[in-house]
Each structure stands twice: as structure tokens, then as C-alpha cells.
Design an enzyme around this catalytic site. Sequence first.
Site, mmCIF file in Angstrom:
data_model
loop_
_atom_site.group_PDB
_atom_site.id
_atom_site.type_symbol
_atom_site.label_atom_id
_atom_site.label_comp_id
_atom_site.label_asym_id
_atom_site.label_seq_id
_atom_site.Cartn_x
_atom_site.Cartn_y
_atom_site.Cartn_z
ATOM 1 N N LYS A 20 14.944 71.216 64.558
ATOM 2 C CA LYS A 20 13.649 70.529 64.479
ATOM 3 C C LYS A 20 12.575 71.475 63.944
ATOM 4 O O LYS A 20 11.770 71.110 63.083
ATOM 5 C CB LYS A 20 13.248 69.992 65.863
ATOM 6 C CG LYS A 20 14.104 68.819 66.314
ATOM 7 C CD LYS A 20 13.936 68.496 67.794
ATOM 8 C CE LYS A 20 14.938 67.419 68.185
ATOM 9 N NZ LYS A 20 14.995 67.180 69.641
ATOM 10 N N GLN B 86 12.234 68.646 75.463
ATOM 11 C CA GLN B 86 13.666 68.555 75.167
ATOM 12 C C GLN B 86 14.444 68.329 76.468
ATOM 13 O O GLN B 86 14.347 69.124 77.395
ATOM 14 C CB GLN B 86 14.129 69.849 74.470
ATOM 15 C CG GLN B 86 15.566 69.826 74.011
ATOM 16 C CD GLN B 86 15.818 68.911 72.816
ATOM 17 O OE1 GLN B 86 14.993 68.800 71.914
ATOM 18 N NE2 GLN B 86 16.950 68.233 72.821
ATOM 19 N N ASP C 34 8.219 61.363 71.114
ATOM 20 C CA ASP C 34 9.522 60.773 71.435
ATOM 21 C C ASP C 34 9.388 59.286 71.768
ATOM 22 O O ASP C 34 10.389 58.582 71.854
ATOM 23 C CB ASP C 34 10.150 61.501 72.642
ATOM 24 C CG ASP C 34 11.327 62.367 72.229
ATOM 25 O OD1 ASP C 34 11.871 62.147 71.127
ATOM 26 O OD2 ASP C 34 11.711 63.260 73.003
#
Length: 290
Positions: free
Chosen positions: A52, A96, A119
Site C-alpha cells: 500500500k 490494518q 476502509d
Amino acid sequence: MAKILEGKPIAAGIQREVAAEVDALRARGIQPGLTVILAGPDPASALYVRNKMRMCETLGIRSETITPPQDATTDDLLEIVARLNADNRVDGILVQLPLFPQVDSKRVLLAVDPAKDVDGFHPVNIGNLATQRPGLVSCTPVGIIEILKRSGTPIAGARAVVVGRSDIVGKPVSLLLLHENATVTICHSRTRDLPSVAREADILIAAIGKPEMITGDYIKPGAVVIDVGTSRIPDASAPKGMRWAGDVHFPSASAVAGAITPVPGGVGPLTIVMLMANTVKACKLRRSTD
Ligand code: NDP
């Protein structure tokens, strides 16, 4: 034999569009920023985060990874989130998962400012999605819609069957398909006679986490099949005795379907590029640049 819907070229097209948006913002003195909190026990997480960060760098998005110590508490992470919420340079905050076992993940995710929730997991963003208000939508479901649209699959009026009802994939992709005017059926582990329900689908989305469960018998001839599943399964013929498998049994399904995504290389590449797109979207929404 089905057409193979490769995710990489579609993701590359979106990446070019995102790069152009970042360039335009930077020309106006605004640099979108993404911060990842990496605080978990899964060694694979570090690799995902590195990928990422690398894509952020390629696109000119300011990126930062925060790695709290292994004994970090829920309060420690809440403090970090609060600091990032208040930092104007941070447009996107990504927690995460999984987090360390002693940390209350739900509390941490809920603390993220919905305007920075790239997200799309925050209940405010899920509510925005359900009611078609502007907001951030989870990356994999948006990526699935992009694959369908950019491969020229008609969605409006189509019968779509989604197998899986998770908050991360099944539910949001069902809402997105509904908003694109598909007639949507959501299936799960308690659905009766799944093969016959699945065979009604013009568009079949498999997001189950059960490797190769969806065989050709579940598929209407000519249907478009999107395989979200990613599992590692033993395979004596594979180099390390293991290989990636989707939720769809590719050999039998591709003999019946009109088009199908492969695993790996189908939905996966879209997920990461949509995270970049979400960071830019968050930047524009929050800083009101449009
Ligand atoms: P979850 O485990 O959260 O949800 C699985 C869903 O599948 C549940 O709704 C469950 O039903 C349903 N299900 C399980 N068994 C059956 C069955 N036998 N028949 C019908 N339905 C069943 O998984 P996720 O949604 O998080 O992920 C699904 C898959 O997608 C995983 O393999 C995951 O790794 C992959 N994934 C891939 C991504 C990518 O970028 N490519 C991103 C995100 C996920 P019930 O609710 O009744 O239990």
C-alpha cells in the site's frame, strides 16, 4: 470457454486516473495523505502495508506507517487515532486488521473519524452507503463494481446473486448492485438450495471464504462470475506445495460462465487501487476542493 476478466489492466486504468487527480491536487498545493496503523500479530500484514505504501509513493500520496509496540493497549491505539483525526495532513486512516489480541478492534475502528475512514467500515459510512449519501465505501466492493462496469457488463435490470453477507464484502456489494439497479439476492450459510438460487444469476458474486465451493453446477450458462475468495490451499503440484484458490472452482465454472475473474489477479488488484482512490476522495470531500 469464459472470457477471463483480468483485474490488473482495469486496476492500472484506475491508477492512471487517480494519479491525474493527485497531480491536479498537488498543483493546487494539496497533497493527499494516508496513514496506516500496523499493530497486529499477522506477519502477512506487514507485506500488505508495504504494498500500500509503495503505491502511495508511486502516486505522490503522502504516506506514513505507525507501528506501535507489541504490548500496546486499546487506549494507546485510541490516542494514536485521536491524534491522526486531528491532523489536517492526514486524509485517510487505515487500521490494518487483525490488531494485537489485547486490543479491542471494534473500539479502535469506531474511533476513526468517518471522514478519514478510507476502509469504509465505520457505521456512519455504512449508513451513508445504504442511503446513497456521499461517503467512503469499502474498497473491495467498489472494485467489484468497477470490474463489472469497465468490462461492459450490464448491471441495470440484471439478476445479481451475492453469496456471502459480511459487512466488508457481501453486504456493501449488494447495496452497490442495488443502487446500480440490479435485482439482488443475498445468500449465506443458511440459504436453502444454493445452487438453484445461484443459477438464477446473470451476475454471480462469490464472497464466502470456502475454496472452490462454487462449481459449474451453480452457474447459469453465460453468467458473469466474480470470485472474491482468497484462500491458501495445499497443492502437491504447486512450487511450495500451496497455492491461492478462490471460492469458485475455476475449471468447471469457466466452462459454463460467459466471463469470470481469476484468483489471483482478479478482484485483488482492484482492492489496493480503490484504497488510493478512497484516499483522494476523502481528501476532496474533507477539504471541499470540488
Ligand atoms: P466472512 O467469513 O466474513 O463471510 C463469509 C460469508 O460467506 C458469510 O456471510 C457466510 O454466511 C457465507 N458462507 C459461509 N459458508 C457458506 C456456505 N457453505 N454457503 C453459503 N454461504 C456461506 O468472509 P469475508 O466476506 O470477509 O471474505 C470472503 C472471502 O473473500 C474470503 O476468502 C476473503 O479472504 C476474501 N476477500 C478478498 C478480498 C480481496 O481483495 N480479494 C478482500 C476481502 C475479502 P453466514 O453469514 O451465514 O455465516
